[in-house]
Design a protein around this motif. Structure first.
Motif, PDB file in Angstrom:
ATOM      1  N   MET B   1       1.378  -0.978   0.118  1.00 38.75           N
ATOM      2  CA  MET B   1      -0.365  -0.235   0.083  1.00 38.75           C
ATOM      3  C   MET B   1       0.782   1.472   0.285  1.00 38.75           C
ATOM      4  O   MET B   1       1.835   1.846   1.108  1.00 38.75           O
ATOM      5  N   LYS B   2       0.642   2.382  -0.595  1.00 40.19           N
ATOM      6  CA  LYS B   2       1.383   3.244  -0.812  1.00 40.19           C
ATOM      7  C   LYS B   2       0.256   4.075  -0.865  1.00 40.19           C
ATOM      8  O   LYS B   2      -0.826   4.961  -0.884  1.00 40.19           O
ATOM      9  N   THR B   3       0.838   5.594  -0.101  1.00 33.54           N
ATOM     10  CA  THR B   3       0.151   6.989   0.026  1.00 33.54           C
ATOM     11  C   THR B   3       1.384   7.463   0.177  1.00 33.54           C
ATOM     12  O   THR B   3       2.518   7.950  -0.387  1.00 33.54           O
ATOM     13  N   THR B   5       1.079  12.393  -0.520  1.00 36.08           N
ATOM     14  CA  THR B   5       0.555  14.021   0.324  1.00 36.08           C
ATOM     15  C   THR B   5       1.371  15.410  -0.629  1.00 36.08           C
ATOM     16  O   THR B   5       2.373  15.139  -0.873  1.00 36.08           O
ATOM     17  N   GLU B  36      -3.417   1.873  -8.939  1.00 33.01           N
ATOM     18  CA  GLU B  36      -5.484   1.670  -8.146  1.00 33.01           C
ATOM     19  C   GLU B  36      -5.193   2.421  -7.352  1.00 33.01           C
ATOM     20  O   GLU B  36      -4.888   2.199  -5.873  1.00 33.01           O
ATOM     21  N   GLY B  37      -6.677   3.499  -7.086  1.00 40.52           N
ATOM     22  CA  GLY B  37      -6.813   3.859  -5.709  1.00 40.52           C
ATOM     23  C   GLY B  37      -7.682   5.105  -5.856  1.00 40.52           C
ATOM     24  O   GLY B  37      -8.466   5.173  -6.645  1.00 40.52           O
ATOM     25  N   LEU B  38      -7.359   5.655  -4.228  1.00 39.27           N
ATOM     26  CA  LEU B  38      -8.293   7.137  -4.464  1.00 39.27           C
ATOM     27  C   LEU B  38      -7.298   7.838  -3.839  1.00 39.27           C
ATOM     28  O   LEU B  38      -6.864   8.277  -3.676  1.00 39.27           O
ATOM     29  N   PRO B 103     -10.915   8.356  -8.262  1.00 34.29           N
ATOM     30  CA  PRO B 103     -10.454   7.026  -8.809  1.00 34.29           C
ATOM     31  C   PRO B 103      -9.495   7.319  -9.289  1.00 34.29           C
ATOM     32  O   PRO B 103      -9.262   8.216 -10.420  1.00 34.29           O
ATOM     33  N   ILE B 104      -8.154   6.493  -8.748  1.00 36.64           N
ATOM     34  CA  ILE B 104      -7.016   6.215  -9.639  1.00 36.64           C
ATOM     35  C   ILE B 104      -7.523   4.599 -10.718  1.00 36.64           C
ATOM     36  O   ILE B 104      -7.837   4.118  -9.758  1.00 36.64           O
ATOM     37  N   THR B 105      -7.679   4.948 -12.247  1.00 36.09           N
ATOM     38  CA  THR B 105      -7.225   3.616 -12.366  1.00 36.09           C
ATOM     39  C   THR B 105      -6.591   3.158 -13.911  1.00 36.09           C
ATOM     40  O   THR B 105      -5.872   4.422 -14.145  1.00 36.09           O
ATOM     41  N   LYS B 133      -4.509  14.029  -1.243  1.00 38.03           N
ATOM     42  CA  LYS B 133      -4.237  12.717  -0.657  1.00 38.03           C
ATOM     43  C   LYS B 133      -4.357  12.225  -1.116  1.00 38.03           C
ATOM     44  O   LYS B 133      -5.512  11.930  -2.007  1.00 38.03           O
ATOM     45  N   ILE B 135      -4.315   7.292  -1.504  1.00 39.78           N
ATOM     46  CA  ILE B 135      -3.619   5.930  -0.964  1.00 39.78           C
ATOM     47  C   ILE B 135      -4.190   4.891  -1.816  1.00 39.78           C
ATOM     48  O   ILE B 135      -5.067   5.386  -3.023  1.00 39.78           O
ATOM     49  N   GLY B 136      -3.633   4.064  -2.485  1.00 39.99           N
ATOM     50  CA  GLY B 136      -3.719   2.526  -3.428  1.00 39.99           C
ATOM     51  C   GLY B 136      -2.702   1.900  -3.415  1.00 39.99           C
ATOM     52  O   GLY B 136      -1.546   1.848  -2.265  1.00 39.99           O
ATOM     53  N   GLU B 137      -2.318   1.788  -4.492  1.00 39.57           N
ATOM     54  CA  GLU B 137      -1.162   0.645  -4.237  1.00 39.57           C
ATOM     55  C   GLU B 137      -0.427   0.790  -5.891  1.00 39.57           C
ATOM     56  O   GLU B 137      -1.131   1.280  -6.883  1.00 39.57           O
TER      57      GLU B 137
ATOM     58  N   MET C   1      -3.751  -5.358   0.508  1.00 43.23           N
ATOM     59  CA  MET C   1      -5.241  -4.896  -0.050  1.00 43.23           C
ATOM     60  C   MET C   1      -5.867  -4.615  -1.221  1.00 43.23           C
ATOM     61  O   MET C   1      -4.765  -5.215  -2.249  1.00 43.23           O
ATOM     62  N   LEU C  40     -16.110   4.416  -3.365  1.00 41.67           N
ATOM     63  CA  LEU C  40     -17.195   5.401  -3.789  1.00 41.67           C
ATOM     64  C   LEU C  40     -17.366   5.086  -4.911  1.00 41.67           C
ATOM     65  O   LEU C  40     -17.580   4.196  -6.148  1.00 41.67           O
ATOM     66  N   LYS C 133     -16.025   2.773  -7.379  1.00 37.61           N
ATOM     67  CA  LYS C 133     -14.218   2.378  -6.711  1.00 37.61           C
ATOM     68  C   LYS C 133     -13.937   2.274  -5.252  1.00 37.61           C
ATOM     69  O   LYS C 133     -14.235   2.596  -5.036  1.00 37.61           O
ATOM     70  N   ILE C 135     -11.328   0.399  -2.100  1.00 34.32           N
ATOM     71  CA  ILE C 135     -10.773   0.357  -2.338  1.00 34.32           C
ATOM     72  C   ILE C 135     -10.857  -0.445  -0.595  1.00 34.32           C
ATOM     73  O   ILE C 135     -11.734  -0.153   0.549  1.00 34.32           O
TER      74      ILE C 135
END
Lengths: 137, 137, 137
Positions: B1-3, B5, B36-38, B103-105, B133, B135-137, C1, C40, C133, C135
């Motif tokens: 998992m990655k975040t 900022t 993939e994430g938000l 969404p990130i796709t 911010k 968050i995802g992978e 995740m 989401l 989406k 997560i």
């Protein structure tokens, strides 16, 4: 990855009320152990909102007048045919949205300098819930 | 998992302004390495909004007229007893909400065909921030 | 995740329409296999909203009247110089916000007792999409 769920209960003595909840949300973030992530704070009812604003009483008075102007209490809403009398509270919820999503950075809410979290109650005097859902690492 | 900022700074030359920020947000997504994430994009002040709309100048004019009709500038707001004169900007922020979650796709923002991200400034001419911010992978 | 993406398509027979989508979103949550996380649900167009409200037809009539009062159809919006006639649909989208973020707890949407998810279409009669989406873990 960590997730954390907490429910905040409110039962306001007046029908309309403002509750300052920044500290309660901050406490949930600490309990979660999440250092980097997202924190959803969302009303679980349709007649209350969670929103971010300034903690200034004059502004809150302006907000209530504005809410009443744009989504007024009236007896003749069609929703009231069900026996309810809170259609204006539903419209006020739509106007101010039910939820906010907050960044968590370095283990704390990443808010701007005057940003505080409020629960705006439009139809209280009964137990109602807010869900706090935290996701991160 | 990655975040990840990132803070975007704005200091608009006029009190009210629109800044098209899709590319800046897209760049933050690339920097994050998240596939993939938000992606939360949220104003850190109470007198500006991050929103999704069409990049069409006539529509933006309609939006400003509409904002002024529903949340007008007036001298006599109670908030102004503090010395401020920006209560209308707070109400405009409430009306248009402070944030969006995207969404990130496949490593990019997953937006609809005409969706662009805008920073709507209701009380500018000073440095203000938006937090991104991811968050995802 | 885990992450999961699903697109819901709508092509409403009338220009304005309400579609109850709680079950479709719930199905996406099941398909994702996510037990704890965030979901989401966001319109990919600028003239429709995803929102949470009560599944009560009288209230929905009140909402449409309210939407028309605050963001009325009019021929003379500046956006219409492009050949479009849907500026009111853009303003209705702004008013009701384009999206909601829902908690997932124990493998299901964590909604309040009367909370249902709706797609409000303000300019339909053509294929339009909503992105879901998810997560979590």
């Amino acid at each position: 990855m960590k997730t954390y769920t907490k429910y905040l209960w409110f039962n306001t003595p007046t029908r309309r009320a403002v509750v300052h909840i920044t500290e309660q949300v901050r406490e949930a973030v600490r309990e979660s152990g999440v250092k980097e992530g997202l924190c959803l704070v969302s009303a679980m009812h349709l007649t209350a909102s969670v929103l971010i604003q300034d903690n200034e009483s004059g502004l809150h008075e302006d907000m209530w007048q504005w809410l009443e102007r744009l989504a007024p209490y009236r007896p003749d809403y069609k929703h009231h045919r069900t026996g309810e009398d809170n259609a204006d509270a539903h419209l006020k919820n739509l106007l101010t949205h039910l939820q906010v999503v907050l960044p968590i950075t370095n283990g704390d809410l990443d808010l701007g300098p005057w940003q505080e979290i409020f629960y705006f109650e439009y139809d209280g005097q009964r137990p109602k819930r807010v869900v706090v859902k935290i996701i991160g690492e």
